[in-house]
Motif scaffolding. Sequence first.
Motif, PDB file in Angstrom:
ATOM      1  N   GLY A  30       0.723  -1.110  -0.075  1.00 44.33           N
ATOM      2  CA  GLY A  30      -0.008   0.099   0.023  1.00 44.33           C
ATOM      3  C   GLY A  30       0.708   1.297  -0.093  1.00 44.33           C
ATOM      4  N   GLN A  31       2.092   1.078   0.259  1.00 42.18           N
ATOM      5  CA  GLN A  31       3.063   2.464   0.273  1.00 42.18           C
ATOM      6  C   GLN A  31       3.219   2.824  -1.225  1.00 42.18           C
ATOM      7  OE1 GLN A  31       4.053   3.912   2.968  1.00 42.18           O
ATOM      8  NE2 GLN A  31       2.517   2.610   3.685  1.00 42.18           N
ATOM      9  N   GLU A  32       3.441   4.381  -1.338  1.00 42.16           N
ATOM     10  CA  GLU A  32       3.325   4.652  -2.747  1.00 42.16           C
ATOM     11  C   GLU A  32       4.473   5.964  -2.829  1.00 42.16           C
ATOM     12  OE1 GLU A  32       0.428   7.135  -5.956  1.00 42.16           O
ATOM     13  OE2 GLU A  32      -0.125   6.503  -3.632  1.00 42.16           O
ATOM     14  N   SER A  89      10.959  -8.538  -6.159  1.00 45.26           N
ATOM     15  CA  SER A  89       9.949  -9.017  -5.480  1.00 45.26           C
ATOM     16  C   SER A  89       8.592  -8.320  -5.443  1.00 45.26           C
ATOM     17  CB  SER A  89      10.209  -9.728  -4.211  1.00 45.26           C
ATOM     18  OG  SER A  89      10.477  -8.741  -3.405  1.00 45.26           O
ATOM     19  N   GLY A  90       7.372  -8.944  -5.040  1.00 44.89           N
ATOM     20  CA  GLY A  90       6.199  -8.280  -4.879  1.00 44.89           C
ATOM     21  C   GLY A  90       5.464  -7.792  -6.335  1.00 44.89           C
ATOM     22  N   GLU A  91       4.485  -7.233  -5.995  1.00 44.08           N
ATOM     23  CA  GLU A  91       3.678  -6.569  -6.993  1.00 44.08           C
ATOM     24  C   GLU A  91       3.327  -5.071  -6.795  1.00 44.08           C
ATOM     25  OE1 GLU A  91       0.022  -8.832  -7.391  1.00 44.08           O
ATOM     26  OE2 GLU A  91       1.243 -11.003  -7.747  1.00 44.08           O
ATOM     27  N   ALA A  92       3.406  -4.348  -7.972  1.00 45.79           N
ATOM     28  CA  ALA A  92       3.132  -2.943  -8.119  1.00 45.79           C
ATOM     29  C   ALA A  92       2.428  -2.398  -9.018  1.00 45.79           C
ATOM     30  CB  ALA A  92       4.308  -2.172  -7.624  1.00 45.79           C
ATOM     31  N   THR A  93       1.801  -1.181  -8.824  1.00 45.34           N
ATOM     32  CA  THR A  93       1.467  -0.427 -10.020  1.00 45.34           C
ATOM     33  C   THR A  93       2.519   0.690 -10.308  1.00 45.34           C
ATOM     34  OG1 THR A  93      -0.930  -0.799  -9.241  1.00 45.34           O
ATOM     35  CG2 THR A  93      -0.584   0.859 -10.983  1.00 45.34           C
ATOM     36  N   LEU A  94       2.774   0.637 -11.529  1.00 46.59           N
ATOM     37  CA  LEU A  94       3.752   1.664 -12.120  1.00 46.59           C
ATOM     38  C   LEU A  94       3.276   2.571 -12.878  1.00 46.59           C
ATOM     39  CD1 LEU A  94       7.013   2.218 -12.083  1.00 46.59           C
ATOM     40  CD2 LEU A  94       7.154   0.545 -14.165  1.00 46.59           C
ATOM     41  N   ASP A 131       1.192  -2.657 -14.869  1.00 47.87           N
ATOM     42  CA  ASP A 131       1.695  -3.795 -13.469  1.00 47.87           C
ATOM     43  C   ASP A 131       3.209  -3.970 -13.655  1.00 47.87           C
ATOM     44  OD1 ASP A 131      -1.081  -3.789 -12.842  1.00 47.87           O
ATOM     45  OD2 ASP A 131      -1.442  -5.427 -14.355  1.00 47.87           O
ATOM     46  N   ALA A 132       3.724  -4.230 -12.343  1.00 49.82           N
ATOM     47  CA  ALA A 132       5.156  -4.523 -12.148  1.00 49.82           C
ATOM     48  C   ALA A 132       5.046  -5.963 -11.139  1.00 49.82           C
ATOM     49  CB  ALA A 132       5.837  -3.523 -11.803  1.00 49.82           C
ATOM     50  N   ALA A 177       2.919   0.433  -4.387  1.00 50.61           N
ATOM     51  CA  ALA A 177       3.051  -1.216  -3.941  1.00 50.61           C
ATOM     52  C   ALA A 177       1.600  -1.832  -3.638  1.00 50.61           C
ATOM     53  CB  ALA A 177       4.225  -1.476  -2.879  1.00 50.61           C
ATOM     54  N   MET A 178       1.523  -2.952  -4.205  1.00 45.18           N
ATOM     55  CA  MET A 178       0.141  -3.660  -3.770  1.00 45.18           C
ATOM     56  C   MET A 178       0.474  -4.666  -2.762  1.00 45.18           C
ATOM     57  SD  MET A 178      -1.218  -1.868  -5.975  1.00 45.18           S
ATOM     58  CE  MET A 178      -3.036  -2.513  -5.776  1.00 45.18           C
ATOM     59  N   THR A 179       1.656  -5.277  -2.855  1.00 44.86           N
ATOM     60  CA  THR A 179       2.148  -6.110  -1.916  1.00 44.86           C
ATOM     61  C   THR A 179       3.603  -5.519  -1.577  1.00 44.86           C
ATOM     62  OG1 THR A 179       3.286  -7.379  -3.342  1.00 44.86           O
ATOM     63  CG2 THR A 179       0.860  -8.065  -3.171  1.00 44.86           C
ATOM     64  N   PRO A 180       4.029  -6.260  -0.280  1.00 43.68           N
ATOM     65  CA  PRO A 180       5.586  -5.848  -0.141  1.00 43.68           C
ATOM     66  C   PRO A 180       6.317  -6.118  -1.455  1.00 43.68           C
ATOM     67  CG  PRO A 180       4.549  -7.277   1.759  1.00 43.68           C
ATOM     68  CD  PRO A 180       3.623  -7.322   0.510  1.00 43.68           C
ATOM     69  N   THR A 181       6.924  -5.093  -1.584  1.00 42.49           N
ATOM     70  CA  THR A 181       7.747  -5.018  -2.991  1.00 42.49           C
ATOM     71  C   THR A 181       9.077  -4.458  -2.748  1.00 42.49           C
ATOM     72  OG1 THR A 181       5.669  -4.589  -4.087  1.00 42.49           O
ATOM     73  CG2 THR A 181       7.927  -3.926  -5.114  1.00 42.49           C
TER      74      THR A 181
END
Length: 107
Positions: free
Chosen positions: A43-45, A61-66, A74-75, A93-97
Amino acid sequence: MNPAYTYINDLAQEAVPPVDGILSRTLYNDERIKAVIFGFGAGQELSEHTSTMPAILEFLSGEATLTLGDDTLDARPGTFVHMPAGLRHGIRAMTPTVLLLLLLKPE
Protein backbone atom coordinates in the motif's frame (compact mmCIF):
# COMPACT_ATOMS: atom_id res chain seq x y z
CA MET A 1 35.61 -7.58 0.72
CA ASN A 2 37.70 -6.78 -2.32
CA PRO A 3 37.64 -3.02 -3.14
CA ALA A 4 37.86 -3.84 -6.87
CA TYR A 5 34.23 -4.99 -7.01
CA THR A 6 30.91 -5.00 -5.20
CA TYR A 7 29.32 -8.39 -4.52
CA ILE A 8 25.84 -8.93 -3.08
CA ASN A 9 24.75 -12.55 -2.77
CA ASP A 10 20.98 -11.94 -2.48
CA LEU A 11 19.90 -8.53 -3.73
CA ALA A 12 16.26 -8.90 -2.63
CA GLN A 13 17.37 -9.39 0.99
CA GLU A 14 19.14 -6.01 1.01
CA ALA A 15 15.81 -4.20 1.51
CA VAL A 16 13.29 -6.34 3.36
CA PRO A 17 10.07 -4.29 3.00
CA PRO A 18 8.86 -2.67 6.21
CA VAL A 19 5.30 -3.38 7.33
CA ASP A 20 4.41 0.29 6.97
CA GLY A 21 6.71 2.61 5.05
CA ILE A 22 9.43 2.70 2.44
CA LEU A 23 13.05 1.73 3.00
CA SER A 24 15.79 2.87 0.65
CA ARG A 25 19.51 2.25 0.79
CA THR A 26 22.33 3.16 -1.58
CA LEU A 27 24.26 0.03 -2.52
CA TYR A 28 26.77 1.60 -4.87
CA ASN A 29 27.69 5.09 -6.06
CA ASP A 30 30.43 6.30 -8.38
CA GLU A 31 30.84 8.88 -11.16
CA ARG A 32 28.77 6.83 -13.65
CA ILE A 33 26.02 5.03 -11.71
CA LYS A 34 24.12 5.05 -8.45
CA ALA A 35 22.38 1.85 -7.32
CA VAL A 36 19.59 2.19 -4.75
CA ILE A 37 17.49 -0.66 -3.36
CA PHE A 38 13.93 0.06 -2.22
CA GLY A 39 11.61 -1.94 0.02
CA PHE A 40 7.96 -0.86 -0.05
CA GLY A 41 5.37 -1.99 2.47
CA ALA A 42 2.04 -3.06 0.97
CA GLY A 43 0.00 0.00 0.00
CA GLN A 44 2.98 2.38 0.12
CA GLU A 45 3.46 4.84 -2.70
CA LEU A 46 6.24 6.90 -4.19
CA SER A 47 4.25 9.78 -5.68
CA GLU A 48 4.71 10.84 -9.27
CA HIS A 49 7.97 12.70 -9.88
CA THR A 50 10.74 13.11 -12.48
CA SER A 51 14.50 12.55 -12.47
CA THR A 52 17.25 14.59 -14.08
CA MET A 53 19.01 11.34 -15.06
CA PRO A 54 18.00 8.31 -17.12
CA ALA A 55 17.14 5.40 -14.84
CA ILE A 56 16.54 1.66 -14.82
CA LEU A 57 14.09 -0.12 -12.51
CA GLU A 58 14.22 -3.84 -11.87
CA PHE A 59 11.49 -5.35 -9.71
CA LEU A 60 12.86 -8.16 -7.54
CA SER A 61 9.81 -9.18 -5.50
CA GLY A 62 6.19 -8.22 -4.92
CA GLU A 63 3.54 -6.61 -7.09
CA ALA A 64 3.15 -2.93 -7.84
CA THR A 65 1.39 -0.46 -10.08
CA LEU A 66 3.80 1.68 -12.04
CA THR A 67 2.97 4.99 -13.69
CA LEU A 68 5.17 5.98 -16.64
CA GLY A 69 4.04 9.23 -18.23
CA ASP A 70 0.35 8.70 -19.04
CA ASP A 71 0.58 4.89 -18.85
CA THR A 72 -0.30 2.74 -15.83
CA LEU A 73 1.34 -0.68 -15.86
CA ASP A 74 1.65 -3.72 -13.62
CA ALA A 75 5.06 -4.65 -12.21
CA ARG A 76 6.12 -7.96 -10.68
CA PRO A 77 9.40 -9.87 -10.20
CA GLY A 78 11.35 -9.68 -13.42
CA THR A 79 9.80 -6.41 -14.64
CA PHE A 80 12.49 -4.18 -16.20
CA VAL A 81 12.00 -0.51 -17.07
CA HIS A 82 14.33 2.00 -18.71
CA MET A 83 13.20 5.61 -18.24
CA PRO A 84 14.68 8.66 -19.96
CA ALA A 85 15.44 11.73 -17.88
CA GLY A 86 12.38 13.89 -17.29
CA LEU A 87 9.76 11.11 -17.57
CA ARG A 88 6.99 11.40 -14.96
CA HIS A 89 6.78 8.20 -12.95
CA GLY A 90 5.40 6.83 -9.70
CA ILE A 91 5.10 3.50 -7.89
CA ARG A 92 2.38 2.03 -5.66
CA ALA A 93 3.13 -1.29 -3.97
CA MET A 94 0.17 -3.66 -3.93
CA THR A 95 2.13 -6.22 -1.86
CA PRO A 96 5.49 -5.89 -0.07
CA THR A 97 7.81 -4.99 -2.95
CA VAL A 98 11.57 -4.76 -3.52
CA LEU A 99 13.07 -2.98 -6.49
CA LEU A 100 16.47 -1.89 -7.66
CA LEU A 101 16.91 1.62 -9.06
CA LEU A 102 19.96 2.41 -11.22
CA LEU A 103 20.53 6.10 -11.89
CA LEU A 104 22.70 6.59 -14.97
CA LYS A 105 24.87 9.69 -14.52
CA PRO A 106 25.84 11.83 -17.52
CA GLU A 107 29.40 11.78 -18.79
